[in-house]
Scaffold this active site. Structure first.
Site, mmCIF file in Angstrom:
data_model
loop_
_atom_site.group_PDB
_atom_site.id
_atom_site.type_symbol
_atom_site.label_atom_id
_atom_site.label_comp_id
_atom_site.label_asym_id
_atom_site.label_seq_id
_atom_site.Cartn_x
_atom_site.Cartn_y
_atom_site.Cartn_z
ATOM 1 N N GLU A 26 -9.018 18.058 -60.952
ATOM 2 C CA GLU A 26 -7.536 18.542 -60.965
ATOM 3 C C GLU A 26 -7.538 19.874 -62.019
ATOM 4 O O GLU A 26 -6.657 20.761 -61.666
ATOM 5 C CB GLU A 26 -6.624 17.503 -61.636
ATOM 6 N N HIS A 68 -8.724 22.884 -60.608
ATOM 7 C CA HIS A 68 -7.795 23.833 -59.447
ATOM 8 C C HIS A 68 -6.779 24.296 -60.294
ATOM 9 O O HIS A 68 -6.396 25.338 -59.812
ATOM 10 C CB HIS A 68 -7.226 22.443 -58.707
#
Length: 351
Positions: A76, A79
């Site tokens: 995450e 990203h």
């Protein structure tokens, strides 16, 4: 700071880098979703209050009810890091182009639209986490990423045209863009709808709601709950990881995605048939349809092979390629930066 020619070349290069980077960000976002890492960090923009993934003790003290899973947290955060880099590229394009905003042919409006889109994308990224993967936001976040890539590519094409017109002292300037036929509007609208259906299918975990292809669970028209499957006012609050809908609702979403693909394919064939006589358009339209055919095949294999991670990522890459091919096809059809087109093309495109 930069010479005029160097700045033009830098703008062209940055817009191309941004196009490629956006594709990477979308693919990493898909990887994040497919590995169930969308809530790997329960807060935003940090991760358990830190700019890097902390150790388990810090995470436990910050959010006791969300145990740290290091792999998902790093996916995450990766990203978020590359998405932030994309924002820097957009800001650089706006700042470098500001002095040329009044030049004839400079795509200042596209640059500002791209800046607005990236800001909205950042907000959707935050809402994706804070609203716990609410399908509406996740779908809009995917569409936003595809739109940003399309804007980057359009900006790149416009900047190339602008740089060419300046360097050739007007030789690259062409007449006003040709008006497109209504078939283009239908094809673009159906492509957007199909991309939205793909995002809705993924965000509601309906990719495996239908087993088998071309039938669904052994039937051509299985039991489906369309009202629940496309109920866009779902309650905000539950954790939507792994989905909240029952089987019939997910089947409706999955079948809706299949039917959307069929409608898009028929429209693309009509578009090819309508403009077959335009020699300059034929290759790009055939390539667009070939990419569409590949997407249908990959989608079918995803169902048959139970949605393997690698193939699901290829399907997302196919969606990116569809957007890129549609942008290039529209660019070609409008005749921007293509001097000397025959009158036959103008007649066909304007029909």
């Amino acid at each position: 700071m930069f010479k005029s020619g160097s700045r033009r070349h830098l703008l062209v290069a940055l817009s191309l880098v941004g196009t490629v980077m956006t594709a990477i960000v979308v693919l990493v976002g898909a990887w994040t979703r497919l590995t169930d890492a969308g809530l790997g960090c329960p807060d935003w923009p940090g991760c358990y209050g830190r700019l890097v993934v902390p150790d388990a003790g810090v995470a436990q003290a910050h959010t006791p009810d969300s145990p740290l899973e290091p792999f998902k947290a790093w996916v995450e955060m990766f990203h978020r890091y590359i998405a932030s880099l994309l924002g820097v590229i957009v800001l650089a394009l706006v700042m470098l182009g500001r002095s040329r905003r009044n030049d004839a042919g400079y795509p200042w409006g596209v640059s500002l639209a791209l800046l607005m889109a990236i800001v909205v994308q950042g907000a959707f990224g935050a809402f994706t986490v804070t609203l716990k993967l609410w399908p509406q936001v996740v779908t809009l976040h995917l569409l936003g990423g595809l739109a940003v890539m399309g804007l980057f590519l359009w900006l790149h094409l416009r900047l190339r045209r602008y740089a060419r017109s300046i360097s050739k002292e007007g030789e690259g300037i062409v007449s006003a863009p040709r008006r497109l036929s209504r078939w283009w509007a239908v094809a673009i609208a159906l492509l957007v709808a199909q991309l939205a259906l793909g995002g809705w299918t993924s965000s509601n975990y309906a990719g495996m709601a239908c087993q088998g292809f071309p039938t669904c669970n052994g039937e051509w028209w299985p039991s489906m709950d369309w009202s629940e499957g496309f109920h866009l006012t779902q309650t905000v609050g539950p954790n939507y990881l792994y989905g909240q809908l029952h089987a019939d609702a997910r089947s409706a979403i999955h079948m809706g995605h299949r039917l959307g693909a069929l409608a898009l394919g028929i429209t693309l064939l009509m578009l090819i048939w309508r403009h077959w006589g335009v020699r300059q358009l034929r290759p790009i339209l055939l390539l667009l349809f070939a990419v569409y055919g590949g997407q249908v095949l990959i989608g079918a294999l995803n169902v048959i092979w139970w949605l393997p991670l690698s193939l699901a990522l290829v399907h997302t890459a196919g969606a990116l390629l569809m957007v890129a091919m549609m942008v290039l096809a529209v660019w070609q059809a409008r005749g921007i930066g293509q001097p000397g087109r025959s009158s036959a093309m103008g007649e066909c495109v304007n029909a």
